[in-house]
Design a protein around this motif. Structure first.
Motif, mmCIF file in Angstrom:
data_model
loop_
_atom_site.group_PDB
_atom_site.id
_atom_site.type_symbol
_atom_site.label_atom_id
_atom_site.label_comp_id
_atom_site.label_asym_id
_atom_site.label_seq_id
_atom_site.Cartn_x
_atom_site.Cartn_y
_atom_site.Cartn_z
ATOM 1 N N UNK A 40 5.994 80.737 -44.647
ATOM 2 C CA UNK A 40 5.844 80.989 -43.525
ATOM 3 C C UNK A 40 5.729 80.158 -42.187
ATOM 4 N N UNK A 41 7.099 80.063 -41.210
ATOM 5 C CA UNK A 41 7.102 79.011 -40.529
ATOM 6 C C UNK A 41 7.069 79.627 -38.774
ATOM 7 N N UNK A 42 6.083 79.165 -37.837
ATOM 8 C CA UNK A 42 5.524 78.819 -36.435
ATOM 9 C C UNK A 42 5.797 78.368 -35.466
ATOM 10 N N UNK A 43 7.644 78.760 -35.873
ATOM 11 C CA UNK A 43 8.492 77.966 -33.969
ATOM 12 C C UNK A 43 8.063 79.789 -33.383
ATOM 13 N N UNK A 44 8.941 78.541 -32.125
ATOM 14 C CA UNK A 44 9.026 79.113 -30.780
ATOM 15 C C UNK A 44 10.962 78.880 -30.678
ATOM 16 N N UNK A 45 11.411 79.230 -28.903
ATOM 17 C CA UNK A 45 12.745 78.598 -28.248
ATOM 18 C C UNK A 45 12.962 77.578 -28.103
ATOM 19 N N UNK A 46 12.067 76.762 -27.361
ATOM 20 C CA UNK A 46 11.944 76.251 -26.290
ATOM 21 C C UNK A 46 11.613 74.859 -26.928
ATOM 22 N N UNK A 47 10.635 74.773 -27.367
ATOM 23 C CA UNK A 47 9.632 72.953 -28.033
ATOM 24 C C UNK A 47 10.789 72.316 -28.165
ATOM 25 N N UNK A 48 11.033 71.409 -28.001
ATOM 26 C CA UNK A 48 11.977 70.035 -28.475
ATOM 27 C C UNK A 48 11.912 69.745 -29.776
ATOM 28 N N UNK A 49 10.303 69.608 -30.194
ATOM 29 C CA UNK A 49 10.380 69.621 -32.177
ATOM 30 C C UNK A 49 10.960 70.158 -32.623
ATOM 31 N N UNK A 50 10.775 72.254 -32.290
ATOM 32 C CA UNK A 50 11.694 72.825 -33.665
ATOM 33 C C UNK A 50 12.984 72.621 -32.841
ATOM 34 N N UNK A 51 13.749 72.379 -31.261
ATOM 35 C CA UNK A 51 15.163 72.317 -31.413
ATOM 36 C C UNK A 51 16.222 71.612 -32.392
ATOM 37 N N UNK A 52 15.218 70.382 -32.331
ATOM 38 C CA UNK A 52 15.526 68.950 -32.861
ATOM 39 C C UNK A 52 15.689 69.527 -34.584
ATOM 40 N N UNK A 53 14.864 70.525 -35.094
ATOM 41 C CA UNK A 53 14.906 70.502 -36.152
ATOM 42 C C UNK A 53 15.412 71.923 -36.981
ATOM 43 N N UNK A 54 15.718 72.841 -36.434
ATOM 44 C CA UNK A 54 16.200 74.191 -36.411
ATOM 45 C C UNK A 54 17.055 74.044 -37.567
ATOM 46 N N UNK A 55 18.865 73.771 -37.497
ATOM 47 C CA UNK A 55 19.481 73.302 -37.947
ATOM 48 C C UNK A 55 19.436 72.706 -39.451
ATOM 49 N N UNK A 56 17.932 71.931 -40.077
ATOM 50 C CA UNK A 56 17.573 71.832 -41.108
ATOM 51 C C UNK A 56 16.434 72.662 -41.762
ATOM 52 N N UNK A 57 16.285 73.821 -41.053
ATOM 53 C CA UNK A 57 15.308 74.426 -41.049
ATOM 54 C C UNK A 57 15.862 75.276 -42.193
ATOM 55 N N UNK A 58 17.352 75.955 -41.378
ATOM 56 C CA UNK A 58 17.881 77.115 -41.762
ATOM 57 C C UNK A 58 18.453 76.755 -42.925
ATOM 58 N N UNK A 59 18.857 75.560 -42.653
ATOM 59 C CA UNK A 59 19.661 74.599 -43.574
ATOM 60 C C UNK A 59 18.882 74.944 -45.679
ATOM 61 N N UNK A 60 17.047 74.583 -45.472
ATOM 62 C CA UNK A 60 16.635 74.832 -46.379
ATOM 63 C C UNK A 60 16.385 75.550 -46.730
ATOM 64 N N UNK A 61 15.588 76.617 -46.005
ATOM 65 C CA UNK A 61 15.835 78.394 -45.812
ATOM 66 C C UNK A 61 16.760 78.501 -47.170
ATOM 67 N N UNK A 62 17.565 78.346 -46.699
ATOM 68 C CA UNK A 62 18.798 79.000 -47.406
ATOM 69 C C UNK A 62 19.104 77.718 -48.764
ATOM 70 N N UNK A 63 18.678 77.098 -49.033
ATOM 71 C CA UNK A 63 18.948 76.181 -50.046
ATOM 72 C C UNK A 63 17.355 76.740 -50.974
ATOM 73 N N UNK A 64 16.372 77.075 -50.557
ATOM 74 C CA UNK A 64 14.757 77.379 -50.600
ATOM 75 C C UNK A 64 15.146 79.295 -51.856
ATOM 76 N N UNK A 65 16.103 79.797 -50.826
ATOM 77 C CA UNK A 65 16.582 81.421 -51.650
ATOM 78 C C UNK A 65 16.871 80.900 -52.862
#
Length: 197
Positions: A40-65
């Motif tokens: 369960x990941x709490x994220x948002x659209x505007x945060x620079x921390x999220x924006x920096x890693x969002x593509x790696x979050x997507x990649x890891x979510x696919x891997x974890x599936x």
């Protein structure tokens, strides 16, 4: 303002909630769990921390599936004060980054309060019994978009949890923008956070 999530409260049981996803239908958090666990990941659209890693979050979510781990992202920020985090912009953000997981709107912030979410991103990793086994960072990148060669903390921890049911003892907390609470709720939210930490 940057905030740091507290350490993992091992064994804390996940709490279900039914929230609307960007595709327009309601989802139960529990229904999104895989046989070996759930992030369960709490994220948002505007945060620079999220924006920096969002593509790696997507990649890891696919891997974890592939390891039987489900994944869900939740936005709990006050969109009245931060319009970039509106539901409309959540849809655009999910489409832009091709989210393979539901992106849910916690409009009344009840899920964030229940989970004790502190920052974006804030990751909660549960085992197959929906017991908390990981509360840490994605990796050591902070706000670096092109970070490479870093230990993938969340991914490695969740693969371990999928195999053993238990997370690593040593965990590095996530750091990010503070959750943007609605006016008048900050004191109650802080009490919820400190009660669990």
């Amino acid at each position: 303002m940057a905030a740091t999530a507290p350490i993992c409260d091992f064994g804390w049981k996940a709490v279900d909630a039914r929230l609307i996803g960007t595709e327009g239908r309601a989802h139960s958090i529990f229904d999104l769990a895989g046989p070996n666990g759930l992030v369960v990941a709490f994220i948002c659209n505007h945060c620079p921390y999220v924006k920096a890693v969002i593509d790696r979050i997507v990649q890891d979510a696919l891997h974890l599936e592939n390891h039987g781990i489900g994944f869900v992202a939740i936005n709990s920020n006050d969109a009245g004060a931060y319009p970039e985090d509106s539901f409309k912009n959540m849809k655009l953000f999910a489409e832009e980054h091709d989210f393979p997981f539901p992106y849910l709107h916690d409009e009344d912030q009840s899920a964030a309060r229940t989970y004790g979410a502190v920052c974006t991103p804030d990751f909660f990793g549960f085992n197959g019994e929906l017991e908390l086994q990981y509360r840490g960072r994605l990796d050591a990148s902070r706000k670096e978009k092109e970070a490479s060669g870093l230990r993938r903390d969340l991914l490695d921890a969740m693969i371990q949890i999928a195999r053993t049911g238990q997370g690593p003892v040593e965990q590095q907390p996530s750091i990010g923008c503070s959750i943007k609470w609605k006016a008048g709720s900050a004191a109650d939210d802080w009490s919820a956070v400190t009660a669990r930490s």
